[in-house]
Design a protein around this motif. Structure first.
Motif, PDB file in Angstrom:
ATOM      1  N   LEU A 186       0.839  -1.196   0.000  1.00 59.88           N
ATOM      2  CA  LEU A 186       0.000   0.000   0.000  1.00 59.88           C
ATOM      3  C   LEU A 186       0.879   1.254   0.000  1.00 59.88           C
ATOM      4  O   LEU A 186       1.010   1.955   1.003  1.00 59.88           O
ATOM      5  N   THR A 187       1.469   1.532  -1.125  1.00 58.51           N
ATOM      6  CA  THR A 187       2.307   2.706  -1.265  1.00 58.51           C
ATOM      7  C   THR A 187       1.452   3.962  -1.396  1.00 58.51           C
ATOM      8  O   THR A 187       0.254   3.900  -1.700  1.00 58.51           O
ATOM      9  N   ALA A 188       2.077   5.119  -1.192  1.00 55.19           N
ATOM     10  CA  ALA A 188       1.364   6.386  -1.360  1.00 55.19           C
ATOM     11  C   ALA A 188       0.849   6.524  -2.790  1.00 55.19           C
ATOM     12  O   ALA A 188      -0.251   7.045  -3.019  1.00 55.19           O
ATOM     13  N   GLU A 189       1.641   6.065  -3.758  1.00 58.63           N
ATOM     14  CA  GLU A 189       1.220   6.131  -5.154  1.00 58.63           C
ATOM     15  C   GLU A 189      -0.051   5.323  -5.374  1.00 58.63           C
ATOM     16  O   GLU A 189      -0.958   5.760  -6.098  1.00 58.63           O
ATOM     17  N   LEU A 190      -0.151   4.170  -4.733  1.00 63.59           N
ATOM     18  CA  LEU A 190      -1.321   3.310  -4.905  1.00 63.59           C
ATOM     19  C   LEU A 190      -2.564   3.924  -4.286  1.00 63.59           C
ATOM     20  O   LEU A 190      -3.600   4.052  -4.940  1.00 63.59           O
ATOM     21  N   ILE A 191      -2.492   4.327  -3.026  1.00 64.70           N
ATOM     22  CA  ILE A 191      -3.700   4.776  -2.341  1.00 64.70           C
ATOM     23  C   ILE A 191      -4.130   6.162  -2.793  1.00 64.70           C
ATOM     24  O   ILE A 191      -5.270   6.557  -2.556  1.00 64.70           O
ATOM     25  N   ASN A 192      -3.244   6.911  -3.422  1.00 64.48           N
ATOM     26  CA  ASN A 192      -3.608   8.236  -3.916  1.00 64.48           C
ATOM     27  C   ASN A 192      -4.141   8.217  -5.339  1.00 64.48           C
ATOM     28  O   ASN A 192      -4.481   9.264  -5.891  1.00 64.48           O
ATOM     29  N   ASN A 193      -4.224   7.028  -5.931  1.00 66.25           N
ATOM     30  CA  ASN A 193      -4.732   6.884  -7.292  1.00 66.25           C
ATOM     31  C   ASN A 193      -5.828   5.830  -7.269  1.00 66.25           C
ATOM     32  O   ASN A 193      -5.544   4.628  -7.168  1.00 66.25           O
ATOM     33  N   THR A 194      -7.080   6.266  -7.341  1.00 65.23           N
ATOM     34  CA  THR A 194      -8.195   5.329  -7.202  1.00 65.23           C
ATOM     35  C   THR A 194      -8.178   4.259  -8.282  1.00 65.23           C
ATOM     36  O   THR A 194      -8.535   3.106  -8.024  1.00 65.23           O
ATOM     37  N   GLY A 195      -7.750   4.621  -9.490  1.00 61.27           N
ATOM     38  CA  GLY A 195      -7.665   3.633 -10.557  1.00 61.27           C
ATOM     39  C   GLY A 195      -6.678   2.531 -10.225  1.00 61.27           C
ATOM     40  O   GLY A 195      -6.977   1.338 -10.397  1.00 61.27           O
ATOM     41  N   LEU A 196      -5.497   2.909  -9.733  1.00 59.61           N
ATOM     42  CA  LEU A 196      -4.492   1.908  -9.347  1.00 59.61           C
ATOM     43  C   LEU A 196      -4.966   1.079  -8.160  1.00 59.61           C
ATOM     44  O   LEU A 196      -4.756  -0.142  -8.116  1.00 59.61           O
ATOM     45  N   PHE A 197      -5.605   1.750  -7.202  1.00 56.46           N
ATOM     46  CA  PHE A 197      -6.120   1.042  -6.028  1.00 56.46           C
ATOM     47  C   PHE A 197      -7.176   0.025  -6.457  1.00 56.46           C
ATOM     48  O   PHE A 197      -7.197  -1.124  -5.974  1.00 56.46           O
ATOM     49  N   SER A 198      -8.039   0.402  -7.385  1.00 52.63           N
ATOM     50  CA  SER A 198      -9.058  -0.525  -7.893  1.00 52.63           C
ATOM     51  C   SER A 198      -8.417  -1.717  -8.587  1.00 52.63           C
ATOM     52  O   SER A 198      -8.866  -2.860  -8.419  1.00 52.63           O
ATOM     53  N   GLN A 199      -7.384  -1.459  -9.376  1.00 54.98           N
ATOM     54  CA  GLN A 199      -6.683  -2.556 -10.044  1.00 54.98           C
ATOM     55  C   GLN A 199      -6.081  -3.510  -9.022  1.00 54.98           C
ATOM     56  O   GLN A 199      -6.126  -4.735  -9.196  1.00 54.98           O
ATOM     57  N   TRP A 200      -5.526  -2.953  -7.955  1.00 50.72           N
ATOM     58  CA  TRP A 200      -4.925  -3.780  -6.904  1.00 50.72           C
ATOM     59  C   TRP A 200      -5.980  -4.690  -6.270  1.00 50.72           C
ATOM     60  O   TRP A 200      -5.752  -5.896  -6.090  1.00 50.72           O
ATOM     61  N   VAL A 201      -7.132  -4.110  -5.932  1.00 46.02           N
ATOM     62  CA  VAL A 201      -8.211  -4.905  -5.344  1.00 46.02           C
ATOM     63  C   VAL A 201      -8.661  -5.992  -6.315  1.00 46.02           C
ATOM     64  O   VAL A 201      -8.797  -7.174  -5.940  1.00 46.02           O
ATOM     65  N   ASN A 202      -8.875  -5.631  -7.574  1.00 49.53           N
ATOM     66  CA  ASN A 202      -9.354  -6.604  -8.570  1.00 49.53           C
ATOM     67  C   ASN A 202      -8.354  -7.731  -8.775  1.00 49.53           C
ATOM     68  O   ASN A 202      -8.739  -8.908  -8.908  1.00 49.53           O
ATOM     69  N   HIS A 203      -7.072  -7.410  -8.794  1.00 46.73           N
ATOM     70  CA  HIS A 203      -6.050  -8.447  -8.966  1.00 46.73           C
ATOM     71  C   HIS A 203      -6.048  -9.410  -7.784  1.00 46.73           C
ATOM     72  O   HIS A 203      -5.891 -10.627  -7.958  1.00 46.73           O
ATOM     73  N   LYS A 204      -6.204  -8.872  -6.575  1.00 48.26           N
ATOM     74  CA  LYS A 204      -6.221  -9.733  -5.396  1.00 48.26           C
ATOM     75  C   LYS A 204      -7.405 -10.698  -5.435  1.00 48.26           C
ATOM     76  O   LYS A 204      -7.264 -11.889  -5.110  1.00 48.26           O
ATOM     77  N   LEU A 205      -8.565 -10.198  -5.825  1.00 53.51           N
ATOM     78  CA  LEU A 205      -9.737 -11.072  -5.901  1.00 53.51           C
ATOM     79  C   LEU A 205      -9.563 -12.131  -6.979  1.00 53.51           C
ATOM     80  O   LEU A 205      -9.832 -13.318  -6.758  1.00 53.51           O
ATOM     81  N   ARG A 206      -9.099 -11.689  -8.145  1.00 48.75           N
ATOM     82  CA  ARG A 206      -8.921 -12.633  -9.245  1.00 48.75           C
ATOM     83  C   ARG A 206      -7.837 -13.671  -8.937  1.00 48.75           C
ATOM     84  O   ARG A 206      -8.040 -14.873  -9.134  1.00 48.75           O
ATOM     85  N   ASP A 207      -6.685 -13.227  -8.431  1.00 47.06           N
ATOM     86  CA  ASP A 207      -5.573 -14.137  -8.190  1.00 47.06           C
ATOM     87  C   ASP A 207      -5.895 -15.155  -7.104  1.00 47.06           C
ATOM     88  O   ASP A 207      -5.311 -16.250  -7.074  1.00 47.06           O
ATOM     89  N   ASN A 208      -6.807 -14.804  -6.201  1.00 49.13           N
ATOM     90  CA  ASN A 208      -7.186 -15.718  -5.121  1.00 49.13           C
ATOM     91  C   ASN A 208      -8.521 -16.409  -5.385  1.00 49.13           C
ATOM     92  O   ASN A 208      -9.051 -17.079  -4.499  1.00 49.13           O
ATOM     93  N   ASN A 209      -9.061 -16.218  -6.594  1.00 48.82           N
ATOM     94  CA  ASN A 209     -10.318 -16.861  -6.999  1.00 48.82           C
ATOM     95  C   ASN A 209     -11.440 -16.560  -6.010  1.00 48.82           C
ATOM     96  O   ASN A 209     -12.178 -17.441  -5.573  1.00 48.82           O
ATOM     97  N   CYS A 210     -11.557 -15.276  -5.678  1.00 48.56           N
ATOM     98  CA  CYS A 210     -12.543 -14.845  -4.696  1.00 48.56           C
ATOM     99  C   CYS A 210     -13.576 -13.912  -5.334  1.00 48.56           C
ATOM    100  O   CYS A 210     -13.230 -13.034  -6.120  1.00 48.56           O
ATOM    101  N   ARG A 211     -14.822 -14.118  -4.966  1.00 47.04           N
ATOM    102  CA  ARG A 211     -15.887 -13.261  -5.472  1.00 47.04           C
ATOM    103  C   ARG A 211     -15.897 -11.907  -4.790  1.00 47.04           C
ATOM    104  O   ARG A 211     -16.182 -10.885  -5.411  1.00 47.04           O
ATOM    105  N   TYR A 212     -15.586 -11.908  -3.481  1.00 43.58           N
ATOM    106  CA  TYR A 212     -15.599 -10.673  -2.705  1.00 43.58           C
ATOM    107  C   TYR A 212     -14.341 -10.561  -1.855  1.00 43.58           C
ATOM    108  O   TYR A 212     -13.767 -11.568  -1.416  1.00 43.58           O
ATOM    109  N   GLY A 213     -13.951  -9.329  -1.580  1.00 45.85           N
ATOM    110  CA  GLY A 213     -13.045  -9.046  -0.484  1.00 45.85           C
ATOM    111  C   GLY A 213     -13.891  -8.600   0.697  1.00 45.85           C
ATOM    112  O   GLY A 213     -14.928  -7.959   0.525  1.00 45.85           O
TER     113      GLY A 213
END
Length: 235
Positions: free
Chosen positions: A43-70
């Motif tokens: 969770l770098t400053a660059e990540l949390i200050n950019n909603t698009g990047l933060f959204s990508q991070w969340v989506n990757h975590k869900l997809r990589d872990n085969n999860c429907r929800y966080g």
């Protein structure tokens, strides 16, 4: 008997009165628990200050872990609120999360888990805030409980009225997108309160860490209602 005990007893004694908040099938769906504290060095400053990047991070975590929800975050001491002055105060910034977040796709249906009425609703339209928000009021055998749903679509606020009856498992809203939900990756902020202290359409979802014990008196763990199994992963 205190209100936390009364709530736990009601849920234990009335399992049929508890519905869903989102569609979840425990036989097929999995949950991911993101770590949004300082312990997560992703969770770098660059990540949390950019909603698009933060959204990508969340989506990757869900997809990589085969999860429907966080899911998670009740009483979690988070670093991510540094991106918005909405959480700054003169002496101590607000960083303690009071509800449970359910991360998923924009447009995901949101349901009322209990019978109740519409208490209030409004669009808290500020960067980092809830965006469109609905608060329901419930009477659990004499115990008053409020449930809050934040980061919704603006359409979710249409056709509502104060006092409107809401039945268990009725869809009341959907997850908003970045442009309407306070500029967050799509997710639901779900929170329970015993007392709204005169507020309408809004209630703090993040507080000062030093005030944790005070807020816990009024804000029970939403996991009591959600009844989710353990998440399959963290970080």
């Amino acid at each position: 008997m205190n209100r936390h005990t009364l709530l736990a007893d009601y849920i234990r004694n009335n399992p049929g009165a508890i519905g869903k908040v989102v569609d979840f099938d425990a036989t097929h769906d999995h949950l991911f628990q993101p770590d949004l504290t300082a312990a997560n060095n992703e969770l770098t400053a660059e990540l949390i200050n950019n909603t698009g990047l933060f959204s990508q991070w969340v989506n990757h975590k869900l997809r990589d872990n085969n999860c429907r929800y966080g899911v998670g975050g009740y009483m979690e001491h988070r670093t991510i609120y540094a991106f918005s002055s909405h959480f700054d105060t003169g002496d101590e910034p607000r960083r303690l999360h009071l509800g449970v977040d359910i991360w998923g796709d924009a447009g995901t249906p949101v349901y009322a888990p209990l019978d109740g009425i519409v208490h209030s609703y409004q669009d808290n339209n500020h960067v980092g805030d809830y965006g469109p928000t609905i608060i329901l009021q419930h009477n659990l055998n004499g115990l008053t409980l409020y449930s809050l749903y934040g980061h919704l679509t603006r359409e979710s606020l249409h056709n509502l009225s104060v006092g409107m009856p809401i039945s268990r498992n009725r869809q009341i809203a959907a997850l908003g997108n970045i442009d309407e939900n306070g500029q967050w990756p799509p997710h639901l902020h779900f929170q329970l309160m015993f007392d709204l202290e005169g507020r309408r359409g809004d209630y703090p979802g993040v507080c000062k860490f030093s005030e944790k014990e005070m807020w816990q008196q009024n804000i029970p763990d939403p996991g009591l209602i959600l009844g989710f199994p353990d998440a399959v992963n963290a970080i």
